[in-house]
Design a protein around this motif. Structure first.
Motif, PDB file in Angstrom:
ATOM      1  N   MET A   1      18.198 144.606  -5.490  1.00 16.01           N
ATOM      2  CA  MET A   1      16.934 144.024  -5.095  1.00 16.01           C
ATOM      3  C   MET A   1      16.665 144.228  -3.616  1.00 16.01           C
ATOM      4  SD  MET A   1      14.510 142.357  -6.467  1.00 16.01           S
ATOM      5  CE  MET A   1      13.228 141.233  -6.163  1.00 16.01           C
ATOM      6  N   ASN A   2      17.692 144.185  -2.823  1.00 21.42           N
ATOM      7  CA  ASN A   2      17.558 144.358  -1.391  1.00 21.42           C
ATOM      8  C   ASN A   2      17.105 145.779  -1.042  1.00 21.42           C
ATOM      9  OD1 ASN A   2      17.591 143.654   1.223  1.00 21.42           O
ATOM     10  ND2 ASN A   2      19.806 143.683   1.474  1.00 21.42           N
ATOM     11  N   GLN A   3      17.600 146.767  -1.783  1.00 19.95           N
ATOM     12  CA  GLN A   3      17.206 148.156  -1.537  1.00 19.95           C
ATOM     13  C   GLN A   3      15.735 148.383  -1.905  1.00 19.95           C
ATOM     14  OE1 GLN A   3      19.616 151.033  -3.560  1.00 19.95           O
ATOM     15  NE2 GLN A   3      18.891 152.714  -2.285  1.00 19.95           N
ATOM     16  N   ALA A   4      15.259 147.755  -2.949  1.00 20.83           N
ATOM     17  CA  ALA A   4      13.846 147.875  -3.342  1.00 20.83           C
ATOM     18  C   ALA A   4      12.939 147.271  -2.272  1.00 20.83           C
ATOM     19  CB  ALA A   4      13.626 147.191  -4.682  1.00 20.83           C
ATOM     20  N   THR A   5      13.338 146.179  -1.697  1.00 18.74           N
ATOM     21  CA  THR A   5      12.552 145.559  -0.633  1.00 18.74           C
ATOM     22  C   THR A   5      12.496 146.453   0.600  1.00 18.74           C
ATOM     23  OG1 THR A   5      13.307 143.412  -1.428  1.00 18.74           O
ATOM     24  CG2 THR A   5      12.291 143.466   0.740  1.00 18.74           C
ATOM     25  N   LEU A   6      13.619 147.075   0.923  1.00 26.23           N
ATOM     26  CA  LEU A   6      13.653 147.998   2.059  1.00 26.23           C
ATOM     27  C   LEU A   6      12.739 149.197   1.829  1.00 26.23           C
ATOM     28  CD1 LEU A   6      14.928 148.776   4.784  1.00 26.23           C
ATOM     29  CD2 LEU A   6      16.698 149.969   3.464  1.00 26.23           C
ATOM     30  N   MET A   7      12.764 149.751   0.617  1.00 27.52           N
ATOM     31  CA  MET A   7      11.910 150.906   0.309  1.00 27.52           C
ATOM     32  C   MET A   7      10.425 150.529   0.361  1.00 27.52           C
ATOM     33  SD  MET A   7      13.739 153.524   0.020  1.00 27.52           S
ATOM     34  CE  MET A   7      12.720 154.702  -0.776  1.00 27.52           C
ATOM     35  N   ILE A   8      10.080 149.357  -0.153  1.00 24.81           N
ATOM     36  CA  ILE A   8       8.678 148.930  -0.111  1.00 24.81           C
ATOM     37  C   ILE A   8       8.236 148.718   1.332  1.00 24.81           C
ATOM     38  CG2 ILE A   8       7.148 146.998  -0.661  1.00 24.81           C
ATOM     39  CD1 ILE A   8       8.622 146.756  -3.332  1.00 24.81           C
ATOM     40  N   THR A   9       9.102 148.167   2.157  1.00 30.55           N
ATOM     41  CA  THR A   9       8.771 147.958   3.565  1.00 30.55           C
ATOM     42  C   THR A   9       8.558 149.290   4.274  1.00 30.55           C
ATOM     43  OG1 THR A   9      10.118 145.953   3.553  1.00 30.55           O
ATOM     44  CG2 THR A   9       9.531 146.873   5.701  1.00 30.55           C
ATOM     45  N   ILE A  10       9.426 150.248   4.021  1.00 30.07           N
ATOM     46  CA  ILE A  10       9.278 151.582   4.636  1.00 30.07           C
ATOM     47  C   ILE A  10       8.006 152.254   4.142  1.00 30.07           C
ATOM     48  CG2 ILE A  10      10.275 153.896   4.722  1.00 30.07           C
ATOM     49  CD1 ILE A  10      13.029 152.574   4.822  1.00 30.07           C
ATOM     50  N   CYS A  11       7.730 152.128   2.835  1.00 26.40           N
ATOM     51  CA  CYS A  11       6.524 152.746   2.274  1.00 26.40           C
ATOM     52  C   CYS A  11       5.244 152.103   2.801  1.00 26.40           C
ATOM     53  CB  CYS A  11       6.556 152.664   0.752  1.00 26.40           C
ATOM     54  SG  CYS A  11       7.776 153.755   0.009  1.00 26.40           S
ATOM     55  N   MET A  12       5.302 150.888   3.214  1.00 32.62           N
ATOM     56  CA  MET A  12       4.138 150.242   3.806  1.00 32.62           C
ATOM     57  C   MET A  12       4.056 150.508   5.310  1.00 32.62           C
ATOM     58  SD  MET A  12       2.536 148.429   1.413  1.00 32.62           S
ATOM     59  CE  MET A  12       1.809 146.961   2.061  1.00 32.62           C
ATOM     60  N   LEU A  13       5.189 150.645   5.948  1.00 32.90           N
ATOM     61  CA  LEU A  13       5.239 150.813   7.396  1.00 32.90           C
ATOM     62  C   LEU A  13       4.774 152.195   7.841  1.00 32.90           C
ATOM     63  CD1 LEU A  13       6.057 149.403  10.039  1.00 32.90           C
ATOM     64  CD2 LEU A  13       8.298 150.484   9.779  1.00 32.90           C
ATOM     65  N   ILE A  14       5.202 153.243   7.161  1.00 33.25           N
ATOM     66  CA  ILE A  14       4.853 154.613   7.580  1.00 33.25           C
ATOM     67  C   ILE A  14       3.345 154.856   7.523  1.00 33.25           C
ATOM     68  CG2 ILE A  14       5.106 157.056   6.988  1.00 33.25           C
ATOM     69  CD1 ILE A  14       8.034 156.465   6.353  1.00 33.25           C
ATOM     70  N   PRO A  15       2.642 154.568   6.415  1.00 32.53           N
ATOM     71  CA  PRO A  15       1.182 154.782   6.432  1.00 32.53           C
ATOM     72  C   PRO A  15       0.460 153.914   7.462  1.00 32.53           C
ATOM     73  CG  PRO A  15       1.952 154.546   4.188  1.00 32.53           C
ATOM     74  CD  PRO A  15       3.098 154.208   5.069  1.00 32.53           C
TER      75      PRO A  15
END
Length: 117
Positions: A1-15
C-alpha cells in the motif's frame, strides 16, 4: 500500500511541476520585445490580418501544385508499362497526358500564366 501511495504522489507531482514551469515561462515571454515587432514576412502583427495579397500569385501557386501532383501521378507509368505490357495502361497514359495538355492550354488562354498583365 505504501508503494502505491508513493507512485500516485509521483504521478501527481510531475505533471504539476511541468504545468507550473510552463505557466511561469509563458508569463515571462508575453512581453517579449521580439513578439511586438513585425515578423519575417513583413506583416505587422498589430494591424488586421486581412492584408491584400497578389491573387495572381496565389492562382499560379495553385496551378503549380496541381501540375506537380499530376507529374507525381505520371512517374510510375513507364515502370508499370515495362513490367507488364497491358494496352489499357498506354491508353490511360495517353488520355491523362491529353487532359493535362488541354488544362495547360486552357490556363494559357485564360491568361493565368502571364505575369506581365
Amino acid at each position: 500500500m505504501n508503494q502505491a501511495t508513493l507512485m500516485i504522489t509521483i504521478c501527481m507531482l510531475i505533471p504539476t511541476v511541468v504545468l507550473v514551469a510552463a505557466w511561469v515561462l509563458a508569463a515571462r515571454s508575453t512581453e517579449d520585445r521580439e513578439k511586438s515587432t513585425p515578423f519575417e514576412c513583413g506583416f505587422d502583427p498589430k494591424n488586421t490580418a486581412r492584408i491584400p495579397f497578389s491573387l495572381r500569385f496565389f492562382l499560379l501557386a495553385i496551378i503549380f501544385i496541381v501540375f506537380d501532383i499530376e507529374i507525381v501521378l505520371l512517374m510510375p507509368i513507364p515502370t508499370m508499362y515495362m513490367s507488364s505490357y497491358i494496352p489499357q495502361i498506354m491508353v490511360t497514359y495517353i488520355v491523362f497526358i491529353i487532359v493535362l495538355i488541354m488544362g495547360l492550354i486552357h490556363e494559357w488562354n485564360e491568361g493565368s500564366l502571364d505575369w506581365s498583365a
